[in-house]
Enzyme design. Structure first.
Site: not given
Ligand code: F6R
Length: 249
Positions: A67, A136, A138, A143
């Protein structure tokens, strides 16, 4: 899935490096998928050391990062380009032309996503992809709520992710709200995956992702369906998982 619990961060990093070194020795032209973040720093140090000691060479290796932030110049000190340069690429013999990132500065970010996926395909797919995991759940910047069929695309970052990564920016408000990330389908196409997690903060999510329901609310849970997944956990990140004693260690 194979799960390895390492006694500490150094051991986790060494085990991960050994697997990457083995891969590179078997195939000099390996195509690697790479993460940024604090988790792989020890792995990158070990790889740099192995390259310096001429145990391995990256001369024929190609790397595809997971990313990049949207809108940040490559040269921006907080970009993932800079991160990789400073933490790994400056210390290994990789050729600049073999380093790839999704283009966070493209005029048409939608096209940039599709272009990245075709570039990966053109290079015959990822042989080995290293992943970290967010608090979380990801992976990459997929996400919670991300589609399991998602390809490389522009995404909005959750507040929790922005808070966790604000430390890499001079001012928290400098942190971009969007990023371009390999999609979950892109990730799942990698022939081998190594998932790394360190620190007690990750423990609950590690357990949920690896032993809970496969759900979009914990994107990493899709990895349970991967045919060649090795998970290497620092023992603090394995605390909750050990408490449920899954059968497949
Ligand atoms: C980074 C990435 C993220 C990180 C995750 C964990 O390229 O794709 O999914 O792997 O946010 O980050 P750290 O390792 O900093 O806890």
């Amino acid at each position: 899935m194979k799960i390895i619990i390492a006694k500490n961060y150094q051991a986790m990093s060494k085990l991960a490096a050994d697997l990457v070194i083995r891969e590179l020795k078997e195939k000099r032209q390996t195509t690697l998928g790479l993460p940024t973040g604090s988790t792989p720093l020890g792995l990158y140090k070990n790889l740099a050391k192995a390259c310096l000691g001429e145990k391995i060479s990256f001369k024929e290796v190609k790397t595809f990062n997971l990313d990049e932030y949207a809108g940040l110049a490559k040269t921006d000190g907080s970009s993932y380009h800079s991160f990789m340069q400073n933490k790994l690429f400056n210390f290994i013999d990789i050729k600049a032309k073999n380093i790839f990132f999704p283009d966070g500065q493209a005029k048409n970010l939608r096209q940039a996503g599709a272009k990245y996926d075709s570039l990966i395909k053109k290079h015959h797919g990822l042989d080995l992809l290293i992943l970290g995991i967010g608090l979380n759940g990801h992976i990459g910047f997929n996400e919670p709520g991300s589609d399991f069929n998602s390809k490389t695309r522009i995404v909005s970052l959750k507040e929790q992710t922005r808070r966790a990564n604000a430390k890499y920016f001079a001012k928290a408000e400098d942190m971009p709200r969007q990023a371009i990330t390999m999609g979950l389908a892109t990730i799942m196409k990698a022939r081998k995956i190594i998932l790394l997690a360190a620190g007690a903060k990750k423990s609950a999510m590690v357990k949920q992702a690896l032993t809970g329901k496969i759900t979009k609310s914990a994107p990493a849970s899709i990895l349970q369906n991967h045919k060649n997944l090795t998970v290497i956990l620092e023992n603090k990140a394995a605390k909750d998982l050990m408490a449920v004693k899954p059968h497949n260690y």
